[in-house]
Design a protein around this motif. Sequence first.
Motif, PDB file in Angstrom:
ATOM      1  N   ARG A   1       6.365   5.742   1.616  1.00 33.58           N
ATOM      2  CA  ARG A   1       4.928   5.463   1.444  1.00 33.58           C
ATOM      3  C   ARG A   1       4.107   6.140   2.547  1.00 33.58           C
ATOM      4  O   ARG A   1       3.038   6.679   2.293  1.00 33.58           O
ATOM      5  CB  ARG A   1       4.689   3.950   1.408  1.00 33.58           C
ATOM      6  CG  ARG A   1       5.227   3.327   0.120  1.00 33.58           C
ATOM      7  CD  ARG A   1       4.924   1.855   0.013  1.00 33.58           C
ATOM      8  NE  ARG A   1       5.779   1.019   0.818  1.00 33.58           N
ATOM      9  CZ  ARG A   1       5.370   0.115   1.690  1.00 33.58           C
ATOM     10  NH1 ARG A   1       4.083  -0.089   1.879  1.00 33.58           N
ATOM     11  NH2 ARG A   1       6.223  -0.605   2.367  1.00 33.58           N
TER      12      ARG A   1
ATOM     13  N   GLU B   1      -8.812   5.221   5.872  1.00 36.78           N
ATOM     14  CA  GLU B   1      -7.608   4.573   6.405  1.00 36.78           C
ATOM     15  C   GLU B   1      -7.950   3.318   7.219  1.00 36.78           C
ATOM     16  O   GLU B   1      -7.333   2.264   7.083  1.00 36.78           O
ATOM     17  CB  GLU B   1      -6.911   5.606   7.293  1.00 36.78           C
ATOM     18  CG  GLU B   1      -5.424   5.481   7.412  1.00 36.78           C
ATOM     19  CD  GLU B   1      -4.704   5.378   6.090  1.00 36.78           C
ATOM     20  OE1 GLU B   1      -5.143   5.977   5.097  1.00 36.78           O
ATOM     21  OE2 GLU B   1      -3.705   4.663   6.053  1.00 36.78           O
TER      22      GLU B   1
ATOM     23  N   ILE C   1       1.400   1.059   8.195  1.00 33.43           N
ATOM     24  CA  ILE C   1       1.922   0.544   6.924  1.00 33.43           C
ATOM     25  C   ILE C   1       2.814  -0.668   7.170  1.00 33.43           C
ATOM     26  O   ILE C   1       2.715  -1.692   6.488  1.00 33.43           O
ATOM     27  CB  ILE C   1       2.676   1.664   6.157  1.00 33.43           C
ATOM     28  CG1 ILE C   1       1.644   2.570   5.487  1.00 33.43           C
ATOM     29  CG2 ILE C   1       3.682   1.110   5.167  1.00 33.43           C
ATOM     30  CD1 ILE C   1       2.187   3.560   4.500  1.00 33.43           C
TER      31      ILE C   1
ATOM     32  N   SER D   1       0.837  -1.203   0.000  1.00 35.87           N
ATOM     33  CA  SER D   1       0.000   0.000   0.000  1.00 35.87           C
ATOM     34  C   SER D   1       0.873   1.254   0.000  1.00 35.87           C
ATOM     35  O   SER D   1       1.914   1.296   0.661  1.00 35.87           O
ATOM     36  CB  SER D   1      -0.934   0.014   1.198  1.00 35.87           C
ATOM     37  OG  SER D   1      -0.199  -0.131   2.371  1.00 35.87           O
ATOM     38  N   GLY D   2       0.455   2.230  -0.785  1.00 35.26           N
ATOM     39  CA  GLY D   2       1.182   3.493  -0.848  1.00 35.26           C
ATOM     40  C   GLY D   2       2.320   3.506  -1.855  1.00 35.26           C
ATOM     41  O   GLY D   2       3.046   4.492  -1.950  1.00 35.26           O
TER      42      GLY D   2
ATOM     43  N   ARG E   1       3.929   9.869   1.744  1.00 36.73           N
ATOM     44  CA  ARG E   1       2.963  10.183   0.668  1.00 36.73           C
ATOM     45  C   ARG E   1       1.542  10.188   1.214  1.00 36.73           C
ATOM     46  O   ARG E   1       0.735  11.053   0.909  1.00 36.73           O
ATOM     47  CB  ARG E   1       3.056   9.137  -0.444  1.00 36.73           C
ATOM     48  CG  ARG E   1       4.286   9.291  -1.299  1.00 36.73           C
ATOM     49  CD  ARG E   1       4.304   8.181  -2.341  1.00 36.73           C
ATOM     50  NE  ARG E   1       5.609   8.128  -2.981  1.00 36.73           N
ATOM     51  CZ  ARG E   1       6.023   7.124  -3.729  1.00 36.73           C
ATOM     52  NH1 ARG E   1       5.250   6.065  -3.927  1.00 36.73           N
ATOM     53  NH2 ARG E   1       7.204   7.160  -4.292  1.00 36.73           N
ATOM     54  N   ARG E   2       1.259   9.154   1.999  1.00 40.31           N
ATOM     55  CA  ARG E   2      -0.090   9.024   2.557  1.00 40.31           C
ATOM     56  C   ARG E   2      -0.385  10.212   3.493  1.00 40.31           C
ATOM     57  O   ARG E   2      -1.477  10.757   3.488  1.00 40.31           O
ATOM     58  CB  ARG E   2      -0.160   7.685   3.323  1.00 40.31           C
ATOM     59  CG  ARG E   2      -1.529   7.278   3.716  1.00 40.31           C
ATOM     60  CD  ARG E   2      -2.350   6.796   2.519  1.00 40.31           C
ATOM     61  NE  ARG E   2      -3.730   6.608   2.916  1.00 40.31           N
ATOM     62  CZ  ARG E   2      -4.776   7.137   2.307  1.00 40.31           C
ATOM     63  NH1 ARG E   2      -4.632   7.872   1.230  1.00 40.31           N
ATOM     64  NH2 ARG E   2      -5.992   6.915   2.749  1.00 40.31           N
TER      65      ARG E   2
END
Length: 225
Positions: free
Chosen positions: A155, A95, A179, A13-14, A158-159
């Motif tokens: 990641r 989320e 994450i 993810s991400g 970014r999120r």
Amino acid sequence: MTQTPVITVDGPSGSGKGSLCQMLARELGWHLLDSGALYRIVGLAAQKNGVSFDDDSALAQLAVQLNVEFRPGKAGEPAAVILDDEDISDQVRAETTGALASKVAIHNGVREALKELQRSFAKAPGLVADGRDMGTVIFTEAPLKIYLTASAAERADRRYKQLLAKGESVNLAALLEDIQLRDERDMNRAVAPLKPADDAIIIDSTAIAIEDVFQQVLAEVVAIR
Ligand code: DC
């Protein structure tokens, strides 16, 4: 399997998979499968119906009943997730829903229940499939497989920026922990763990803009068309 050309894009993810898949689907005019959304919907449905996250067969039952469609968004916007004609995009992308999805995704019954549904997305003129096991399990014959990754710190960052831009209050350290937990669960589960297919092209997007990743993949698409 199917003759329809499929591009699989797997990764944690991400990593930028979602954006890359949307850009590819839009550019090529192909269908888009956001397989993570299916697991997210099962997670939401389980929560809503009070189904235990340990109950493989009850979760699988929810999964076989899904009536879901993805409507491509306008440029720069994610695809809408439609369940029974209702737009549930916002709930699906929350989320907290990602963690629910990761929990239902460890169950073999759920994964089996979603197999045919996922394969049914492969329709002319082609399909871009976003997920964790698109290249290793669902579309093993795909002529182009991408594994897109990035460091966990990048990641999370970014999120963090995405959520801030949406006006949500977020904690970077908590995001990074989420994450890492999700990576751990997705990569180490017994069934269909997240890993690159043997014939996947591995791209590390830690220091590359998504537009450059897109151009790199488009160059590969030319070879399969
Ligand atoms: O890509 P995503 O963040 O929407 O995925 C949410 C969760 O669903 C992810 O943590 C693991 C699971 N998943 C999966 O097991 N297999 C897929 N093909 C896609 C998602």
